[in-house]
Write a protein that holds these residues in place. Sequence first.
Motif, PDB file in Angstrom:
ATOM      1  N   LEU A 134      53.699  12.942 -10.746  1.00 20.10           N
ATOM      2  CA  LEU A 134      52.798  11.818 -10.471  1.00 20.10           C
ATOM      3  C   LEU A 134      53.556  10.495 -10.404  1.00 20.10           C
ATOM      4  O   LEU A 134      53.229   9.619  -9.607  1.00 20.10           O
ATOM      5  CB  LEU A 134      51.706  11.759 -11.548  1.00 20.10           C
ATOM      6  CG  LEU A 134      50.713  12.923 -11.473  1.00 20.10           C
ATOM      7  CD1 LEU A 134      49.868  13.004 -12.737  1.00 20.10           C
ATOM      8  CD2 LEU A 134      49.810  12.784 -10.249  1.00 20.10           C
ATOM      9  N   ALA A 135      54.583  10.366 -11.229  1.00 18.14           N
ATOM     10  CA  ALA A 135      55.378   9.139 -11.212  1.00 18.14           C
ATOM     11  C   ALA A 135      56.195   9.057  -9.920  1.00 18.14           C
ATOM     12  O   ALA A 135      56.359   7.983  -9.344  1.00 18.14           O
ATOM     13  CB  ALA A 135      56.292   9.091 -12.439  1.00 18.14           C
ATOM     14  N   LEU A 136      56.680  10.193  -9.431  1.00 21.30           N
ATOM     15  CA  LEU A 136      57.404  10.203  -8.157  1.00 21.30           C
ATOM     16  C   LEU A 136      56.451   9.819  -7.019  1.00 21.30           C
ATOM     17  O   LEU A 136      56.798   9.047  -6.129  1.00 21.30           O
ATOM     18  CB  LEU A 136      58.016  11.584  -7.900  1.00 21.30           C
ATOM     19  CG  LEU A 136      59.275  11.914  -8.726  1.00 21.30           C
ATOM     20  CD1 LEU A 136      59.545  13.413  -8.747  1.00 21.30           C
ATOM     21  CD2 LEU A 136      60.496  11.169  -8.176  1.00 21.30           C
ATOM     22  N   ASP A 311      73.366  14.263 -18.450  1.00 21.19           N
ATOM     23  CA  ASP A 311      72.848  12.911 -18.605  1.00 21.19           C
ATOM     24  C   ASP A 311      71.582  12.952 -19.450  1.00 21.19           C
ATOM     25  O   ASP A 311      70.858  13.946 -19.442  1.00 21.19           O
ATOM     26  CB  ASP A 311      72.529  12.299 -17.236  1.00 21.19           C
ATOM     27  CG  ASP A 311      73.791  11.735 -16.607  1.00 21.19           C
ATOM     28  OD1 ASP A 311      74.818  11.663 -17.319  1.00 21.19           O
ATOM     29  OD2 ASP A 311      73.752  11.388 -15.416  1.00 21.19           O
ATOM     30  N   PHE A 312      71.326  11.853 -20.147  1.00 22.41           N
ATOM     31  CA  PHE A 312      70.078  11.750 -20.903  1.00 22.41           C
ATOM     32  C   PHE A 312      69.094  10.951 -20.061  1.00 22.41           C
ATOM     33  O   PHE A 312      69.376   9.818 -19.687  1.00 22.41           O
ATOM     34  CB  PHE A 312      70.354  11.060 -22.242  1.00 22.41           C
ATOM     35  CG  PHE A 312      69.147  10.987 -23.097  1.00 22.41           C
ATOM     36  CD1 PHE A 312      68.614  12.143 -23.640  1.00 22.41           C
ATOM     37  CD2 PHE A 312      68.511   9.779 -23.341  1.00 22.41           C
ATOM     38  CE1 PHE A 312      67.469  12.100 -24.420  1.00 22.41           C
ATOM     39  CE2 PHE A 312      67.363   9.724 -24.113  1.00 22.41           C
ATOM     40  CZ  PHE A 312      66.847  10.882 -24.658  1.00 22.41           C
ATOM     41  N   LEU A 313      67.957  11.557 -19.722  1.00 28.62           N
ATOM     42  CA  LEU A 313      67.050  10.906 -18.770  1.00 28.62           C
ATOM     43  C   LEU A 313      65.963  10.075 -19.427  1.00 28.62           C
ATOM     44  O   LEU A 313      65.341   9.238 -18.775  1.00 28.62           O
ATOM     45  CB  LEU A 313      66.397  11.955 -17.863  1.00 28.62           C
ATOM     46  CG  LEU A 313      67.351  12.780 -16.981  1.00 28.62           C
ATOM     47  CD1 LEU A 313      66.572  13.807 -16.184  1.00 28.62           C
ATOM     48  CD2 LEU A 313      68.134  11.881 -16.047  1.00 28.62           C
ATOM     49  N   PRO A 331      46.471  13.040 -16.190  1.00 22.13           N
ATOM     50  CA  PRO A 331      47.690  12.709 -16.936  1.00 22.13           C
ATOM     51  C   PRO A 331      47.917  11.203 -17.064  1.00 22.13           C
ATOM     52  O   PRO A 331      47.441  10.414 -16.229  1.00 22.13           O
ATOM     53  CB  PRO A 331      48.788  13.373 -16.101  1.00 22.13           C
ATOM     54  CG  PRO A 331      48.102  14.468 -15.375  1.00 22.13           C
ATOM     55  CD  PRO A 331      46.718  13.979 -15.102  1.00 22.13           C
ATOM     56  N   ILE A 332      48.634  10.841 -18.099  1.00 22.37           N
ATOM     57  CA  ILE A 332      48.730   9.435 -18.497  1.00 22.37           C
ATOM     58  C   ILE A 332      49.298   8.531 -17.398  1.00 22.37           C
ATOM     59  O   ILE A 332      48.912   7.374 -17.288  1.00 22.37           O
ATOM     60  CB  ILE A 332      49.535   9.331 -19.821  1.00 22.37           C
ATOM     61  CG1 ILE A 332      49.286   7.992 -20.490  1.00 22.37           C
ATOM     62  CG2 ILE A 332      51.029   9.561 -19.609  1.00 22.37           C
ATOM     63  CD1 ILE A 332      49.295   8.042 -21.984  1.00 22.37           C
ATOM     64  N   VAL A 333      50.163   9.094 -16.545  1.00 20.24           N
ATOM     65  CA  VAL A 333      50.761   8.276 -15.483  1.00 20.24           C
ATOM     66  C   VAL A 333      49.689   7.758 -14.522  1.00 20.24           C
ATOM     67  O   VAL A 333      49.804   6.661 -13.997  1.00 20.24           O
ATOM     68  CB  VAL A 333      51.858   9.079 -14.726  1.00 20.24           C
ATOM     69  CG1 VAL A 333      52.258   8.409 -13.426  1.00 20.24           C
ATOM     70  CG2 VAL A 333      53.083   9.248 -15.609  1.00 20.24           C
ATOM     71  N   VAL A 334      48.615   8.551 -14.314  1.00 23.65           N
ATOM     72  CA  VAL A 334      47.540   8.041 -13.442  1.00 23.65           C
ATOM     73  C   VAL A 334      46.395   7.415 -14.228  1.00 23.65           C
ATOM     74  O   VAL A 334      45.755   6.477 -13.753  1.00 23.65           O
ATOM     75  CB  VAL A 334      46.963   9.128 -12.487  1.00 23.65           C
ATOM     76  CG1 VAL A 334      47.908   9.417 -11.353  1.00 23.65           C
ATOM     77  CG2 VAL A 334      46.551  10.375 -13.211  1.00 23.65           C
ATOM     78  N   SER A 335      46.113   7.923 -15.448  1.00 24.73           N
ATOM     79  CA  SER A 335      44.934   7.397 -16.143  1.00 24.73           C
ATOM     80  C   SER A 335      45.239   6.109 -16.909  1.00 24.73           C
ATOM     81  O   SER A 335      44.357   5.286 -17.108  1.00 24.73           O
ATOM     82  CB  SER A 335      44.328   8.447 -17.072  1.00 24.73           C
ATOM     83  OG  SER A 335      45.283   8.860 -18.013  1.00 24.73           O
ATOM     84  N   ALA A 344      57.566   5.034 -19.325  1.00 22.91           N
ATOM     85  CA  ALA A 344      58.699   5.914 -19.665  1.00 22.91           C
ATOM     86  C   ALA A 344      58.825   7.040 -18.634  1.00 22.91           C
ATOM     87  O   ALA A 344      59.932   7.371 -18.189  1.00 22.91           O
ATOM     88  CB  ALA A 344      58.505   6.490 -21.072  1.00 22.91           C
ATOM     89  N   TYR A 345      57.690   7.604 -18.224  1.00 27.74           N
ATOM     90  CA  TYR A 345      57.754   8.662 -17.204  1.00 27.74           C
ATOM     91  C   TYR A 345      58.253   8.091 -15.871  1.00 27.74           C
ATOM     92  O   TYR A 345      59.010   8.732 -15.157  1.00 27.74           O
ATOM     93  CB  TYR A 345      56.373   9.312 -17.008  1.00 27.74           C
ATOM     94  CG  TYR A 345      56.003  10.302 -18.083  1.00 27.74           C
ATOM     95  CD1 TYR A 345      56.759  11.466 -18.277  1.00 27.74           C
ATOM     96  CD2 TYR A 345      54.897  10.106 -18.913  1.00 27.74           C
ATOM     97  CE1 TYR A 345      56.419  12.398 -19.257  1.00 27.74           C
ATOM     98  CE2 TYR A 345      54.554  11.026 -19.903  1.00 27.74           C
ATOM     99  CZ  TYR A 345      55.317  12.162 -20.065  1.00 27.74           C
ATOM    100  OH  TYR A 345      54.984  13.081 -21.033  1.00 27.74           O
ATOM    101  N   ARG A 346      57.818   6.874 -15.547  1.00 27.68           N
ATOM    102  CA  ARG A 346      58.265   6.293 -14.267  1.00 27.68           C
ATOM    103  C   ARG A 346      59.778   6.028 -14.294  1.00 27.68           C
ATOM    104  O   ARG A 346      60.458   6.189 -13.280  1.00 27.68           O
ATOM    105  CB  ARG A 346      57.478   5.014 -13.951  1.00 27.68           C
ATOM    106  CG  ARG A 346      56.058   5.314 -13.460  1.00 27.68           C
ATOM    107  CD  ARG A 346      55.487   4.158 -12.657  1.00 27.68           C
ATOM    108  NE  ARG A 346      55.375   2.952 -13.467  1.00 27.68           N
ATOM    109  CZ  ARG A 346      54.325   2.632 -14.226  1.00 27.68           C
ATOM    110  NH1 ARG A 346      53.275   3.437 -14.265  1.00 27.68           N
ATOM    111  NH2 ARG A 346      54.310   1.524 -14.919  1.00 27.68           N
TER     112      ARG A 346
END
Length: 373
Positions: A134-136, A311-313, A331-335, A344-346
């Motif tokens: 969703l972030a992508l 790598d640490f993402l 999901p939290i990225v949209v709600s 953080a997800y973005r």
Amino acid sequence: MTQVTEQQILKALKQVSDADRGQDIVSLNMVSGLRIKDGHVAFTIQVDPERGASMEPLRKEAEKTIHALSGVISASVVLTAERPAPGGEPGAEEMTEPADEIEAPVLPDVKSIVAIASGKGGVGKSTTAVNLALALAAAGHKTGLLDADVYGPSIPRMLGISGKPVPTEEGALEPMENHGVKCMSMGFLVEDEAPLIWRGPMAQSALQHLLRDVNWGELDVLVVDMPPGTGDIQLTLVQQTPLTGAIIVSTPQDIALSDARKGMNMFRKVDVPVFGIVENMSYFRCPHCGERSEIFSHGGARQEAARTGMDFLGEIPLDMDIRETSDGGHPIVVSKPDSDHAKAYRAIAAKTWEKIGLALQERQAEAPPNETQ
Ligand code: ADP
């Protein structure tokens, strides 16, 4: 109970005929990938892509015929419209082709494929996959999400999708869609009641089906939620999928991290670049007093990344909102796009996108001059 044999199954399938072509499906070489395990039988029926949708009754008939045999507990039949391997019959062997050999023909309009993997179940792999997809999409990339977690296909629920996809007249499947992300799930093909032991072999033909016979259209990125673990089934799925890279999700404690390391090794073994590790359930902030607790310890994934050259993402806390929103289909990225968790997800998505670009560039540099991919 007596064990059913391959001969018995093929003999029974000789009773199932493809009326259009006037012969049985065994004589027509349409049956492949036959697997028998403890009374559970699975195989695929190869069909012309143009005839796909009209073949559903034949698939059902084959399933019913096998289910009726003594010694058969379950029968799972999947239609595929695979192209034959050059110079050979399509079949079980084709399913373990190395990724680079199947890359070009499978999904020409999908620019990149990223696997989300974990060393074990329950660490939040699907939650990460769905929020990352969703972030992508929120960043403007055309995004698909393929739920290959045959042991617990939870992506449709997390994306708020119900029902099953309907085959088109051409025999392909239209992906389902919500929140701007196209989605297909193993859960649509493998029945919920199928025993766990049976899902592994099924996963292989189902994944082929979901990669090849779905109208994904043009995608910048297809995110694949892998089944947890690092066994033979996971390895085969990794080999079957032309992956651009992989992300490992882990909780911070040692025991989870040692499993995450196995995941990293699995991808490295087959030359799939590991983009990095995400630490999920990294810490907990009390909603009442604001105090931060490190329930599963903290920072382990970052240290593990440093130790192993991954790598640490990013890190995602253990948080009620994350659970409630993803389990509830929003999901939290949209709600809650303005929340710190969505940010953080973005940020993880932005790093992932950067890694995708680098991996594609690197691959292009390695490809012989006549290759376009
Ligand atoms: P996996 O795919 O690794 O098996 P899931 O993503 O299905 O794990 O997550 C398992 C459970 O944990 C789900 O109920 C999910 O909502 C919850 N969960 C995952 N990540 C978090 C988090 N960061 N905070 C709170 N709950 C989470």
